[in-house]
Scaffold this motif. Structure first.
Motif, PDB file in Angstrom:
ATOM      1  N   ILE A   1     -23.589  14.079 -10.326  1.00 41.20           N
ATOM      2  CA  ILE A   1     -23.193  13.128  -9.732  1.00 41.20           C
ATOM      3  C   ILE A   1     -21.299  13.558  -9.023  1.00 41.20           C
ATOM      4  CG2 ILE A   1     -21.716  11.333 -10.035  1.00 41.20           C
ATOM      5  CD1 ILE A   1     -23.193  10.275 -12.466  1.00 41.20           C
ATOM      6  N   THR A   2     -21.419  13.111  -8.352  1.00 42.43           N
ATOM      7  CA  THR A   2     -20.297  14.145  -7.319  1.00 42.43           C
ATOM      8  C   THR A   2     -19.950  12.865  -6.268  1.00 42.43           C
ATOM      9  OG1 THR A   2     -21.767  14.620  -5.522  1.00 42.43           O
ATOM     10  CG2 THR A   2     -20.917  16.423  -7.481  1.00 42.43           C
ATOM     11  N   THR A   3     -18.445  13.039  -5.866  1.00 38.11           N
ATOM     12  CA  THR A   3     -18.310  11.833  -4.751  1.00 38.11           C
ATOM     13  C   THR A   3     -19.062  11.972  -3.897  1.00 38.11           C
ATOM     14  OG1 THR A   3     -16.188  13.754  -4.169  1.00 38.11           O
ATOM     15  CG2 THR A   3     -15.795  11.670  -5.733  1.00 38.11           C
ATOM     16  N   ASP A   4     -19.644  12.869  -3.032  1.00 39.60           N
ATOM     17  CA  ASP A   4     -20.214  13.181  -1.794  1.00 39.60           C
ATOM     18  C   ASP A   4     -21.897  12.095  -2.183  1.00 39.60           C
ATOM     19  OD1 ASP A   4     -18.868  15.153  -0.923  1.00 39.60           O
ATOM     20  OD2 ASP A   4     -19.860  16.552  -1.761  1.00 39.60           O
ATOM     21  N   MET A   5     -22.265  11.938  -3.096  1.00 38.32           N
ATOM     22  CA  MET A   5     -23.608  11.385  -3.026  1.00 38.32           C
ATOM     23  C   MET A   5     -23.821   9.969  -2.215  1.00 38.32           C
ATOM     24  SD  MET A   5     -23.557  11.646  -7.528  1.00 38.32           S
ATOM     25  CE  MET A   5     -25.464  11.459  -6.490  1.00 38.32           C
ATOM     26  N   VAL A   6     -22.299   8.868  -1.903  1.00 45.29           N
ATOM     27  CA  VAL A   6     -22.618   8.022  -1.285  1.00 45.29           C
ATOM     28  C   VAL A   6     -21.531   8.591  -0.221  1.00 45.29           C
ATOM     29  CG1 VAL A   6     -21.775   5.630  -1.072  1.00 45.29           C
ATOM     30  CG2 VAL A   6     -21.990   6.761  -3.685  1.00 45.29           C
ATOM     31  N   PRO A   7     -22.329   8.481   1.056  1.00 44.45           N
ATOM     32  CA  PRO A   7     -21.970   8.375   2.554  1.00 44.45           C
ATOM     33  C   PRO A   7     -20.349   7.774   2.833  1.00 44.45           C
ATOM     34  CG  PRO A   7     -23.925   7.278   3.006  1.00 44.45           C
ATOM     35  CD  PRO A   7     -23.444   7.868   1.269  1.00 44.45           C
ATOM     36  N   THR A   8     -20.390   6.356   2.832  1.00 45.54           N
ATOM     37  CA  THR A   8     -19.789   5.891   2.885  1.00 45.54           C
ATOM     38  C   THR A   8     -19.007   5.569   1.929  1.00 45.54           C
ATOM     39  OG1 THR A   8     -22.043   4.368   3.759  1.00 45.54           O
ATOM     40  CG2 THR A   8     -19.291   3.119   3.795  1.00 45.54           C
ATOM     41  N   GLN A   9     -17.098   6.050   2.467  1.00 48.21           N
ATOM     42  CA  GLN A   9     -16.709   5.418   1.326  1.00 48.21           C
ATOM     43  C   GLN A   9     -16.114   3.694   1.239  1.00 48.21           C
ATOM     44  OE1 GLN A   9     -14.418   7.710  -0.945  1.00 48.21           O
ATOM     45  NE2 GLN A   9     -16.458   8.531  -0.451  1.00 48.21           N
ATOM     46  N   GLY A  10     -14.975   4.137  -0.452  1.00 47.62           N
ATOM     47  CA  GLY A  10     -14.680   2.142  -0.185  1.00 47.62           C
ATOM     48  C   GLY A  10     -15.056   2.122  -1.751  1.00 47.62           C
ATOM     49  N   THR A  11     -14.995   0.965  -2.352  1.00 46.63           N
ATOM     50  CA  THR A  11     -14.980   0.633  -3.430  1.00 46.63           C
ATOM     51  C   THR A  11     -16.046  -0.458  -3.698  1.00 46.63           C
ATOM     52  OG1 THR A  11     -12.902   1.676  -3.925  1.00 46.63           O
ATOM     53  CG2 THR A  11     -14.047   0.990  -5.468  1.00 46.63           C
ATOM     54  N   ALA A  12     -16.857  -0.511  -3.509  1.00 51.43           N
ATOM     55  CA  ALA A  12     -17.136  -1.889  -3.068  1.00 51.43           C
ATOM     56  C   ALA A  12     -18.153  -1.922  -4.863  1.00 51.43           C
ATOM     57  CB  ALA A  12     -18.887  -1.977  -1.976  1.00 51.43           C
ATOM     58  N   ILE A  13     -17.060  -2.849  -5.548  1.00 54.90           N
ATOM     59  CA  ILE A  13     -17.685  -2.950  -7.100  1.00 54.90           C
ATOM     60  C   ILE A  13     -18.664  -4.375  -6.929  1.00 54.90           C
ATOM     61  CG2 ILE A  13     -16.503  -3.629  -9.778  1.00 54.90           C
ATOM     62  CD1 ILE A  13     -14.402  -2.313  -8.234  1.00 54.90           C
ATOM     63  N   GLY A  14     -18.615  -4.687  -6.153  1.00 59.61           N
ATOM     64  CA  GLY A  14     -19.492  -6.357  -6.543  1.00 59.61           C
ATOM     65  C   GLY A  14     -20.849  -6.055  -5.650  1.00 59.61           C
ATOM     66  N   ALA A  15     -20.983  -5.119  -4.598  1.00 60.56           N
ATOM     67  CA  ALA A  15     -22.348  -4.680  -4.301  1.00 60.56           C
ATOM     68  C   ALA A  15     -22.857  -3.405  -5.305  1.00 60.56           C
ATOM     69  CB  ALA A  15     -21.937  -3.618  -2.910  1.00 60.56           C
TER      70      ALA A  15
ATOM     71  N   PHE B   1     -11.838  -2.969  -2.391  1.00 61.16           N
ATOM     72  CA  PHE B   1     -11.486  -3.104  -1.210  1.00 61.16           C
ATOM     73  C   PHE B   1     -12.229  -4.650  -0.413  1.00 61.16           C
ATOM     74  CE2 PHE B   1      -9.087   0.592  -2.043  1.00 61.16           C
ATOM     75  CZ  PHE B   1      -7.467   0.357  -1.587  1.00 61.16           C
ATOM     76  N   GLU B   2     -13.848  -3.715  -0.495  1.00 60.24           N
ATOM     77  CA  GLU B   2     -15.164  -4.003   0.115  1.00 60.24           C
ATOM     78  C   GLU B   2     -15.260  -4.947   0.072  1.00 60.24           C
ATOM     79  OE1 GLU B   2     -15.512  -2.239   1.663  1.00 60.24           O
ATOM     80  OE2 GLU B   2     -14.217  -0.465   1.504  1.00 60.24           O
ATOM     81  N   ASP B   3     -15.533  -6.395  -1.616  1.00 62.31           N
ATOM     82  CA  ASP B   3     -16.125  -7.376  -1.115  1.00 62.31           C
ATOM     83  C   ASP B   3     -15.827  -8.051  -2.997  1.00 62.31           C
ATOM     84  OD1 ASP B   3     -16.768  -6.470  -3.653  1.00 62.31           O
ATOM     85  OD2 ASP B   3     -18.759  -5.301  -2.710  1.00 62.31           O
ATOM     86  N   ASP B   4     -15.802  -9.370  -3.326  1.00 60.39           N
ATOM     87  CA  ASP B   4     -15.218  -9.769  -4.222  1.00 60.39           C
ATOM     88  C   ASP B   4     -15.965 -10.053  -5.644  1.00 60.39           C
ATOM     89  OD1 ASP B   4     -14.485 -12.484  -5.944  1.00 60.39           O
ATOM     90  OD2 ASP B   4     -15.207 -13.489  -4.517  1.00 60.39           O
ATOM     91  N   ALA B   5     -15.727  -8.803  -6.104  1.00 63.23           N
ATOM     92  CA  ALA B   5     -16.105  -8.279  -7.544  1.00 63.23           C
ATOM     93  C   ALA B   5     -16.396  -9.985  -8.835  1.00 63.23           C
ATOM     94  CB  ALA B   5     -15.688  -6.876  -7.864  1.00 63.23           C
ATOM     95  N   LYS B   6     -15.195 -10.176  -8.390  1.00 65.55           N
ATOM     96  CA  LYS B   6     -15.318 -11.193  -9.515  1.00 65.55           C
ATOM     97  C   LYS B   6     -16.447 -11.797  -9.478  1.00 65.55           C
ATOM     98  CE  LYS B   6     -11.108 -13.100 -10.138  1.00 65.55           C
ATOM     99  NZ  LYS B   6     -10.336 -14.313  -9.933  1.00 65.55           N
TER     100      LYS B   6
END
Length: 352
Positions: free
Chosen positions: A170-184, A212-217
């Protein structure tokens, strides 16, 4: 006789002819395009370094390495002695299903403590995950990595060896799109469970909670309504930390105006997500984080199931497959696509 602990993974070998076919079609297309520029025999003199055979040699080596990697994941083994011990291959046990959602956004490269040079959040998360997997005996586990998007890294399995292999990569390069989509990530974890499964289910989110991306709650609340517990392990310092550039030691991410990017752990967001998911918030900096998580998961009732158990008299062969795959990839790295100098004057197909 060679047996496989995870024979279903051998279906991944279908990728080999598929990739080979794509490569062959690509070569045909390239040859047709080249003909548009003139006679191939004439054009060949304009490309003296071009090799007719090295690209094919390299793709064969790469596909062979892929074959060995798939075989390694399938965990081949042989019985040292034939006998009744091989009847222990199937065993009945009881457990739960856990889907881990691991944050791999760039902010996870920042220090997990108040010291800017401390252990990164990602390393701390991987340490917790490794201890979590080591403590598992009968539960099933899966892994999703997320940043701006979420991707399934490991489907639900009771094969802890495979889980550790994926964890190490696991590395931070595994996902090309940056952000933090906890809800997704939570939504994908929900979809990863078999709806017909009778197992008690839990989702464990490991993040610095900069969402920053979605409604995780809302996603956690939806999971709770579906009977899936959502626990959150928060990692990081509430103090703003710089994010190091992995390719340039000593340098950090900056905005366009040159100002240094700072990232801070948001415990309120992590706590709110856990509360909405009817789960527990766990401080990832605590030495008792894994113990707290185990106690929380133990509250879920266990479901009996039959799984493969490696026979006592077995000898695992996956290390051989991994070594062969790595050897092929290492040779492939040093093989050029162009002609090899010392082979240029050798003609293997015609007499002098």
């Amino acid at each position: 006789m060679i047996n496989f602990a995870n024979p279903e993974l051998l279906y991944l070998l279908l990728l080999v002819p598929a990739i080979g076919l794509i490569y062959f079609l690509g070569r045909l297309l390239a040859a047709r395009r080249l003909k548009k520029f003139g006679n191939p025999a004439v054009i060949a003199h304009l490309m003296p370094e071009r090799s007719r055979y090295m690209p094919a040699v390299k793709i064969v080596m790469e596909l062979t390495a892929l074959v060995f990697l798939v075989i390694a994941l399938s965990r081949p083994f042989v019985l040292k002695t034939e006998g009744d011990n091989d009847k222990t291959a199937k065993e009945t046990t009881a457990g739960i299903e856990v889907m881990v959602c691991l944050d791999v956004s760039n902010s996870m490269l920042a220090s997990s403590t108040d010291d800017p040079n401390g252990v990164s959040r990602l390393q701390r998360a991987k340490f917790i995950l490794e201890k979590m997997v080591n403590a598992m005996v009968n539960d099933k586990i899966g892994l999703i990595v997320f940043a701006g998007d979420a991707y399934t890294q490991l489907p639900i399995t009771s094969d802890y060896l495979s889980a550790k292999m994926y964890l190490n990569s696991i590395t931070t390069d595994m996902v090309p799109t940056q952000g933090t989509a906890i809800g997704a990530a939570i939504q994908m974890a929900m979809n990863s469970f078999n709806p017909e499964s009778k197992f008690q289910k839990a989702i464990v989110v490991i993040t610095d909670a900069e969402n920053f991306e979605d409604d995780a709650k809302a996603a956690a609340s939806q999971a709770a309504k579906a009977g899936i517990q959502v626990d959150v392990i928060g990692i990081g310092s509430e103090k703003g930390m710089p994010i190091p550039l992995p390719e340039h030691p000593g340098e950090y991410f900056t905005y366009d105006n040159g100002e240094q990017v700072l990232t801070a752990f948001n415990p309120k967001v992590a706590q709110d997500i856990a509360k909405a998911g009817h789960g527990e918030y766990i401080d990832g900096s605590s030495n008792q984080a894994v113990t707290q998580l185990e106690e929380q998961l133990d509250k879920l009732s266990k479901t009996e199931y039959t799984r493969f158990g490696m026979p006592d008299n077995s000898l695992e062969l996956y290390p051989i497959a991994i070594i062969l795959a790595l050897a092929l990839l290492l040779v492939d790295i040093f093989l050029p696509y162009s002609k090899i100098k010392w082979l240029r004057n050798i003609n293997f197909f015609t007499k002098n």
